[in-house]
Design a protein around this motif. Structure first.
Motif, PDB file in Angstrom:
ATOM      1  N   ARG A  21      -5.215   5.207  -0.550  1.00 61.39           N
ATOM      2  CA  ARG A  21      -4.208   5.046  -1.394  1.00 61.39           C
ATOM      3  C   ARG A  21      -3.978   4.602  -2.320  1.00 61.39           C
ATOM      4  N   THR A  52      -6.404   2.745  10.000  1.00 63.08           N
ATOM      5  CA  THR A  52      -5.155   2.964   8.679  1.00 63.08           C
ATOM      6  C   THR A  52      -5.464   2.269   7.497  1.00 63.08           C
ATOM      7  N   THR A 106       1.858  -1.327  -1.615  1.00 64.68           N
ATOM      8  CA  THR A 106       1.245  -0.929  -1.291  1.00 64.68           C
ATOM      9  C   THR A 106       0.160  -2.252  -0.983  1.00 64.68           C
ATOM     10  N   GLU A 117       1.646  -3.461   2.509  1.00 62.50           N
ATOM     11  CA  GLU A 117       1.575  -2.797   3.806  1.00 62.50           C
ATOM     12  C   GLU A 117       0.055  -3.407   4.465  1.00 62.50           C
ATOM     13  N   ALA A 118      -1.228  -3.203   3.573  1.00 63.73           N
ATOM     14  CA  ALA A 118      -2.192  -3.887   4.129  1.00 63.73           C
ATOM     15  C   ALA A 118      -2.174  -5.471   4.040  1.00 63.73           C
ATOM     16  N   THR A 175      -4.932   3.144   3.471  1.00 59.26           N
ATOM     17  CA  THR A 175      -4.059   2.518   2.640  1.00 59.26           C
ATOM     18  C   THR A 175      -4.970   2.041   1.679  1.00 59.26           C
TER      19      THR A 175
END
Lengths: 249, 249
Positions: free
Chosen positions: A152, A145, A118, A121-122, A149
């Motif tokens: 999440r 977004t 995760t 992704e960030a 994230t």
DNA sequence: CAAACTAGGATGCTATAGCAACATGGTCAA
DNA sequence: TTGACCATGTTGCTATAGCATCCTAGTTTG
């Protein structure tokens, strides 16, 4: 008001659940002013459903603290004073610290890998944002977004704690500040997304501490992390200028 | 049917509230075993009321975490594992510390006087208990009253925090351990009520810290206090492996 | 003029009925 | 024997109706 048409899913969700979410959103968004009187039949009319599911939603919101009873027959939107929000921030800090402490003890390797993924992704998102900004293109959507994230990530950390009650407590605390925080954090990050980088670094450290099983360090990092974010929000120029908290005594 | 067989209180409390309390008590007392299936109509029959208020109670208990949904049409009693209870103790310690911290900042002089008054009551009760015990007379009832007084004290401290959400969080945490703790604490105090004296001393220190507005000290005292109590309970000589309460499934 | 009382409308609470979806047990086929 | 399929009872969800109570506005009285 949340567009009430949902033709894709005819009955996958109960009407009561939809009423709960709708009213909760209406309150946190300010569409229902504090101390505004609420009636089962009125909301039912507004949501185009019978009073029965609305009643259930009202009771749940009452348990959440978003709705208060002023009399045996009167229900109003709770007035969450600025001081309460201030206090809630402190509660949330402590809860997140607790969660980190538990997560350091209970997290599985798979969960930890998920956390790293995760954060990757960030990381990618941050690169994209910087690129777009350098090119003068809008970044609002990507920042949103990124915030998703981050959320999440936080949810995943909570899941690592392996304590459903703890997660529920945090969720109930966040109900009061979610909407406001979201908008203000968005502004904040847009104004200076170096902020996002700082947060990111803290998250990496947190995962490292979790992986090492160092509960004390994890707790400290998490608390410092959240506290820093909330302090930033507190100093941020809020949309509605809230007066300094005036507590009793 | 259901001829009004409760003429004493016609409508002082809603049926839904009664159902909520009844089912909650049934679960914590073990009358409803974990993973046991629950139906609206079944409980309604058992409680001699219509399914409507029962349904509301079920949803509230579900939000509390005492009831879980295993399928879209299936509701069962949640299985709170022993490890979860262990974790919950730690959560409660932290929450009580938080409450003490808030109370040190928000408590009014009147509230603090009330706390001292409650401790005075506890003091008198302890004297009575010692006297009765010296005379060989039963003390169970008085110890129970003492526990009630302690609970009142803790509730009053929570009220001093001036944060309704925090109180709600603690309440939700305690739901899982209330019944068990009560019985085990009773045994413990009966076995050695010097324990009660120690607790009492801690409470006095806590009030002193609250009065001084020393939030850090108050938090430390409260956490140490609760932790000590829970540790005692953990070491309590209760029947290892089996619930102390008779499992009348 | 103000405060208290009262009647009528409004509101939450409960009961009941019906519906769509699910669980369960039995049956049939491989 | 075992697996899937299906019919039926069960169950949660929603709608509606009625009732006891509360809130509100109008009236009366000091």
């Amino acid at each position: 008001m949340t567009a009430d048409e949902d033709p894709r899913e005819p009955q996958l969700e109960t009407l009561a659940g939809r009423a709960y979410r709708s009213v909760q959103e209406a309150i946190t968004a300010g569409e229902l002013a504090p101390n505004e009187k609420i009636t089962e039949r009125g909301l039912a009319e507004r949501l185009s459903m019978s009073p029965t599911p609305v009643r259930e939603a009202i009771r749940r919101l009452e348990q959440d603290g978003l709705i208060k009873r002023t009399g045996p027959r009167t229900v109003v939107v709770a007035d969450i004073g600025a001081s309460a929000v201030e206090d809630l921030a402190e509660v949330e800090i402590a809860l997140r610290g607790l969660i980190a402490r538990f997560a350091a003890r209970h997290a599985t390797p798979a969960q930890l890998d998920g956390l790293d993924a995760t954060l990757d992704e960030a990381d990618d998102l941050l690169i994209v944002i910087k690129q777009r900004e350098a090119e003068g293109r809008p970044v609002v959507k990507h920042v949103n977004t990124l915030l998703d994230t981050m959320q999440r990530f936080n949810d995943a950390v909570a899941a690592c704690a392996g304590n459903a009650v703890l997660v529920r407590l945090l969720e109930q605390t966040r109900v009061f500040t979610r909407a406001e925080r979201r908008t203000r954090m968005l502004e904040r990050v847009l104004a200076n997304h170096q902020y996002g980088l700082d947060r990111y670094a803290g998250h990496r450290d947190l995962v490292r501490a979790l992986r090492a099983g160092d509960s004390a360090t994890a707790e400290q990092i998490a608390m410092h992390d959240v506290r820093g974010g909330l302090d930033d929000l507190r100093r941020a120029p809020g949309p509605a200028g809230v007066e300094p908290t005036t507590t009793n005594r």
